[in-house]
Motif scaffolding. Structure first.
Motif, mmCIF file in Angstrom:
data_model
loop_
_atom_site.group_PDB
_atom_site.id
_atom_site.type_symbol
_atom_site.label_atom_id
_atom_site.label_comp_id
_atom_site.label_asym_id
_atom_site.label_seq_id
_atom_site.Cartn_x
_atom_site.Cartn_y
_atom_site.Cartn_z
ATOM 1 N N TYR A 48 17.236 18.549 -6.281
ATOM 2 C CA TYR A 48 17.469 18.041 -7.271
ATOM 3 C C TYR A 48 16.198 16.746 -6.991
ATOM 4 N N TRP A 49 15.862 16.015 -6.377
ATOM 5 C CA TRP A 49 14.372 15.250 -6.570
ATOM 6 C C TRP A 49 13.234 15.523 -8.025
ATOM 7 N N LEU A 50 13.195 17.301 -7.861
ATOM 8 C CA LEU A 50 12.150 17.711 -8.478
ATOM 9 C C LEU A 50 12.558 17.358 -10.133
ATOM 10 N N GLY A 85 0.472 -1.209 0.386
ATOM 11 C CA GLY A 85 0.051 0.060 0.403
ATOM 12 C C GLY A 85 0.572 1.324 -0.229
ATOM 13 N N ALA A 86 2.148 1.201 -0.096
ATOM 14 C CA ALA A 86 3.108 2.463 -0.090
ATOM 15 C C ALA A 86 2.687 3.118 -1.513
ATOM 16 N N ARG A 87 2.908 3.849 -1.387
ATOM 17 C CA ARG A 87 2.550 5.374 -2.797
ATOM 18 C C ARG A 87 4.084 5.701 -3.369
ATOM 19 N N VAL A 88 4.377 5.032 -4.967
ATOM 20 C CA VAL A 88 5.181 5.079 -5.703
ATOM 21 C C VAL A 88 5.032 6.484 -6.407
ATOM 22 N N GLN A 89 5.739 7.970 -5.900
ATOM 23 C CA GLN A 89 5.590 8.305 -7.036
ATOM 24 C C GLN A 89 6.388 9.713 -7.005
ATOM 25 N N PRO A 90 6.638 10.501 -7.694
ATOM 26 C CA PRO A 90 7.597 11.654 -7.888
ATOM 27 C C PRO A 90 7.447 12.411 -6.295
ATOM 28 N N LEU A 91 8.795 13.659 -5.910
ATOM 29 C CA LEU A 91 8.811 14.015 -5.169
ATOM 30 C C LEU A 91 7.236 14.885 -5.162
ATOM 31 N N PRO A 92 6.440 15.404 -4.282
ATOM 32 C CA PRO A 92 5.282 16.476 -4.123
ATOM 33 C C PRO A 92 6.225 17.833 -4.707
#
Length: 148
Positions: free
Chosen positions: A91-93, A50-57
């Motif tokens: 960096y992460w965006l 159930g963990a969400r894999v997503q780019p940095l908001p």
């Protein structure tokens, strides 16, 4: 696996798909999907836990409990923790990489930067120009009275 299939697979992984979710013949639908950074960043996947894999908001902020935990367990001042946020987000965006634990990733980044700063301070302590120019510690232990 052809070169085109390998590239397609890498693109899909960069968008956050898990390996078993990618079908071998699945191709991106548009030119925007082909770029790993500017592709479908709105895609959100869920793994079995159930963990969400997503780019940095874009509006990412560390939770207060992480800031308190860093201060309590590592002695990191909250001001230092928040000062690390712009560099982390930049960096992460830019990479667009999808992760599932951004709070933890930020916590680890802050710990690394804090330890790095502490190490640099121990190696070369900051002294003002006046302290540098008037430093006579080189003469400690030298006895000038014997030569007269």
């Amino acid at each position: 696996m052809s070169d085109q299939d390998r590239k397609s697979f890498i693109r899909m992984r960069n968008q956050g798909y898990l390996p078993w979710e990618i079908e071998p013949q699945q191709e991106p639908q548009s030119a925007a999907d082909e770029h790993p950074v500017f592709g479908r960043t709105e895609q959100v996947n869920h793994n079995d836990n159930g963990a969400r894999v997503q780019p940095l908001p874009k509006d990412f902020m560390p939770e207060p409990r992480y800031i308190q935990w860093l201060e309590k367990h590592h002695g990191v001042p909250p001001k230092f923790t928040l000062a690390q946020l712009p560099e982390f987000k930049l960096y992460w965006l830019e990479t667009g990489e999808a992760r599932k634990a951004w709070q933890n990733k930020f916590k680890n980044h802050v710990i690394y930067q804090w330890k790095r700063q502490q190490s640099e301070r121990q190696q070369r302590p900051h002294r003002s120009t006046i302290e540098e120019l008037t430093d006579c510690s080189w003469a400690d232990g030298v006895d000038f009275d014997d030569e007269l």
